[in-house]
Design an enzyme around this catalytic site. Sequence first.
Site, PDB file in Angstrom:
ATOM      1  N   CYS A 114     -10.801  -4.638   5.643  1.00  0.00           N
ATOM      2  CA  CYS A 114     -10.431  -5.537   4.534  1.00  0.00           C
ATOM      3  C   CYS A 114     -10.672  -7.012   4.865  1.00  0.00           C
ATOM      4  O   CYS A 114     -10.821  -7.830   3.962  1.00  0.00           O
ATOM      5  CB  CYS A 114      -8.975  -5.315   4.134  1.00  0.00           C
ATOM      6  SG  CYS A 114      -8.685  -3.656   3.540  1.00  0.00           S
ATOM      7  N   HIS A 250      -7.193 -11.579  -0.234  1.00  0.00           N
ATOM      8  CA  HIS A 250      -7.485 -10.140  -0.268  1.00  0.00           C
ATOM      9  C   HIS A 250      -6.470  -9.483  -1.189  1.00  0.00           C
ATOM     10  O   HIS A 250      -5.282  -9.793  -1.140  1.00  0.00           O
ATOM     11  CB  HIS A 250      -7.391  -9.560   1.139  1.00  0.00           C
ATOM     12  CG  HIS A 250      -7.468  -8.078   1.162  1.00  0.00           C
ATOM     13  ND1 HIS A 250      -8.463  -7.386   0.511  1.00  0.00           N
ATOM     14  CD2 HIS A 250      -6.669  -7.135   1.739  1.00  0.00           C
ATOM     15  CE1 HIS A 250      -8.279  -6.080   0.697  1.00  0.00           C
ATOM     16  NE2 HIS A 250      -7.190  -5.906   1.428  1.00  0.00           N
ATOM     17  N   ASN A 280      -7.399  -2.323  -4.474  1.00  0.00           N
ATOM     18  CA  ASN A 280      -7.836  -2.851  -3.180  1.00  0.00           C
ATOM     19  C   ASN A 280      -9.270  -2.374  -2.915  1.00  0.00           C
ATOM     20  O   ASN A 280      -9.495  -1.201  -2.669  1.00  0.00           O
ATOM     21  CB  ASN A 280      -6.874  -2.349  -2.097  1.00  0.00           C
ATOM     22  CG  ASN A 280      -7.215  -2.852  -0.710  1.00  0.00           C
ATOM     23  OD1 ASN A 280      -8.302  -3.385  -0.483  1.00  0.00           O
ATOM     24  ND2 ASN A 280      -6.299  -2.661   0.228  1.00  0.00           N
TER      25      ASN A 280
HETATM   26  O1  UT7 Z   1      -5.862  -3.692   2.654  1.00  0.00           O
HETATM   27  C1  UT7 Z   1      -5.302  -3.438   3.886  1.00  0.00           C
HETATM   28  C2  UT7 Z   1      -3.930  -3.802   3.883  1.00  0.00           C
HETATM   29  N1  UT7 Z   1      -3.119  -2.831   3.179  1.00  0.00           N
HETATM   30  C3  UT7 Z   1      -1.988  -3.207   2.712  1.00  0.00           C
HETATM   31  O2  UT7 Z   1      -1.692  -4.369   2.827  1.00  0.00           O
HETATM   32  C4  UT7 Z   1      -1.044  -2.204   2.131  1.00  0.00           C
HETATM   33  C5  UT7 Z   1       0.337  -2.594   2.522  1.00  0.00           C
HETATM   34  N2  UT7 Z   1       1.390  -1.702   2.065  1.00  0.00           N
HETATM   35  C6  UT7 Z   1       1.740  -1.615   0.774  1.00  0.00           C
HETATM   36  O3  UT7 Z   1       1.123  -2.211  -0.088  1.00  0.00           O
HETATM   37  C7  UT7 Z   1       2.970  -0.787   0.405  1.00  0.00           C
HETATM   38  O4  UT7 Z   1       3.660  -0.461   1.586  1.00  0.00           O
HETATM   39  C8  UT7 Z   1       2.623   0.524  -0.371  1.00  0.00           C
HETATM   40  C9  UT7 Z   1       2.168   0.181  -1.762  1.00  0.00           C
HETATM   41  C10 UT7 Z   1       1.548   1.296   0.382  1.00  0.00           C
HETATM   42  C11 UT7 Z   1       3.860   1.412  -0.484  1.00  0.00           C
HETATM   43  O5  UT7 Z   1       4.931   0.682  -1.114  1.00  0.00           O
HETATM   44  P1  UT7 Z   1       6.409   0.717  -0.497  1.00  0.00           P
HETATM   45  O6  UT7 Z   1       7.266  -0.046  -1.402  1.00  0.00           O
HETATM   46  O7  UT7 Z   1       6.282   0.240   0.940  1.00  0.00           O
HETATM   47  O8  UT7 Z   1       6.768   2.231  -0.596  1.00  0.00           O
HETATM   48  P2  UT7 Z   1       7.169   3.257   0.576  1.00  0.00           P
HETATM   49  O9  UT7 Z   1       6.004   3.568   1.430  1.00  0.00           O
HETATM   50  O10 UT7 Z   1       8.408   2.753   1.222  1.00  0.00           O
HETATM   51  O11 UT7 Z   1       7.534   4.543  -0.283  1.00  0.00           O
HETATM   52  C12 UT7 Z   1       8.679   4.571  -1.154  1.00  0.00           C
HETATM   53  C13 UT7 Z   1       8.754   5.926  -1.808  1.00  0.00           C
HETATM   54  C14 UT7 Z   1       8.637   7.086  -0.837  1.00  0.00           C
HETATM   55  O12 UT7 Z   1       9.482   8.109  -1.289  1.00  0.00           O
HETATM   56  P3  UT7 Z   1      10.925   8.338  -0.586  1.00  0.00           P
HETATM   57  O13 UT7 Z   1      10.635   8.621   0.851  1.00  0.00           O
HETATM   58  O14 UT7 Z   1      11.682   7.072  -0.793  1.00  0.00           O
HETATM   59  O15 UT7 Z   1      11.475   9.504  -1.350  1.00  0.00           O
HETATM   60  C15 UT7 Z   1       7.209   7.537  -1.001  1.00  0.00           C
HETATM   61  O16 UT7 Z   1       7.020   8.897  -0.701  1.00  0.00           O
HETATM   62  O17 UT7 Z   1       7.658   6.061  -2.720  1.00  0.00           O
HETATM   63  C16 UT7 Z   1       6.975   7.294  -2.481  1.00  0.00           C
HETATM   64  N3  UT7 Z   1       5.587   7.145  -2.822  1.00  0.00           N
HETATM   65  C17 UT7 Z   1       5.120   7.328  -4.071  1.00  0.00           C
HETATM   66  N4  UT7 Z   1       5.732   7.694  -5.213  1.00  0.00           N
HETATM   67  C18 UT7 Z   1       4.973   7.778  -6.314  1.00  0.00           C
HETATM   68  C19 UT7 Z   1       4.561   6.772  -2.026  1.00  0.00           C
HETATM   69  N5  UT7 Z   1       3.419   6.726  -2.736  1.00  0.00           N
HETATM   70  C20 UT7 Z   1       3.745   7.077  -4.000  1.00  0.00           C
HETATM   71  C21 UT7 Z   1       3.002   7.191  -5.196  1.00  0.00           C
HETATM   72  N6  UT7 Z   1       3.656   7.552  -6.323  1.00  0.00           N
HETATM   73  N7  UT7 Z   1       1.673   6.941  -5.252  1.00  0.00           N
END
Ligand code: UT7
Length: 323
Positions: A114, A250, A280
């Site tokens: 990225c 980004h 992204n």
């Molecule tokens: O480009 C390179 C750099 N990349 C980034 O900068 C990405 C950085 N990270 C992020 O943008 C965020 O961490 C994400 C968007 C990937 C995830 O968001 P989050 O608020 O950190 O969510 P999380 O990983 O803490 O997940 C929260 C919940 C989980 O369920 P439980 O364990 O709380 O029951 C996940 O399983 O959301 C669930 N979950 C989803 N639910 C519906 C994860 N993905 C999904 C989904 N739809 N697509």
Amino acid sequence: MTIRSVILGTGSALPARRVDNHELATRVDTSDEWIVERTGIRFRYIAGEGETTASLAADAARAALDTAGVTPDSIDLIVLATATPDQTFPATATIVQAKLGIPDCIAFDVAAVCSGFLYALTVADNMLRAGGAKRALVIGSETFSRILDWEDRTTCVLFGDGAGAVVLEAQSVTAADGPGILASRLHADGRHNGLLYVDGGPSTTGTVGKVRMKGQDVFRHAVVNLAGVLREVIKDAGITPDDIDWVVPHQANARILDATARKLGLPPEKIVVTVDRHANTSAASVPLALDLAVRDGRVQRGDLLVLEAMGGGFTWGACLLRY
Ligand code: UT7
């Protein structure tokens, strides 16, 4: 008088097919509401048959050449950032060179995921200022859809395909407030490979592999690293955050954009946001956002811009320039 690398023109290209969150919800257990709330993403473009990293890159490059008003044969350097090359080798930059009909130039790829466009821009800037080339095409192009695990909802909803390009030229600049790249900084910390990577490769599995990410950890590092590198280029250029007209970041997550801007006291209306419509696109996201903001008239000649990105490696960087 100093030699600076000046952006002559920008261009971008997207695949024909646009996919919304509702369509993804028919493939994995997710919802439009979750994706919008956690990421800000509403749409992404997905490459179809015949659309590749090289074809999108060549289309973006043609648009940039057109805007710059220069011909392909005047290009003596192509630096292409990608993590999704058409072939393991040769470099996708050479495929683009052939597509553009450039008989001879320097052409190579840069792999910094990225942050790839920031790495490519900095490498090209240094080559131009050292006299190794006069006019460069710097391209970020990706078909991330081809390395996504379409059964993993934690990654497949986040990425899209596309390309962006700039024509960069070495110019003698006399005025202190003249155009060109003023400062850039790059970083890498290879200890974090396990937080964002592809689980395959020619030398390990002999396969291409799929994207794996520990999203929360990446998020935390992104905000800290991006705020840090932005402070570095602001200091190097001897300006203050108030002097910046546009931040072209980004586009990984709207919440990362907000949190980083808040850390630096940058108002949200100065941030170019495209994550809602492109998702992204890895190395393509910064030049795609830049081209969009130039074409819709937000970014004007003479504006002070800061570009920044962070990605797998980890790698991160920022570049401050007068457009
Ligand atoms: O480009 C390179 C750099 N990349 C980034 O900068 C990405 C950085 N990270 C992020 O943008 C965020 O961490 C994400 C968007 C990937 C995830 O968001 P989050 O608020 O950190 O969510 P999380 O990983 O803490 O997940 C929260 C919940 C989980 O369920 P439980 O364990 O709380 O029951 C996940 O399983 O959301 C669930 N979950 C989803 N639910 C519906 C994860 N993905 C999904 C989904 N739809 N697509």
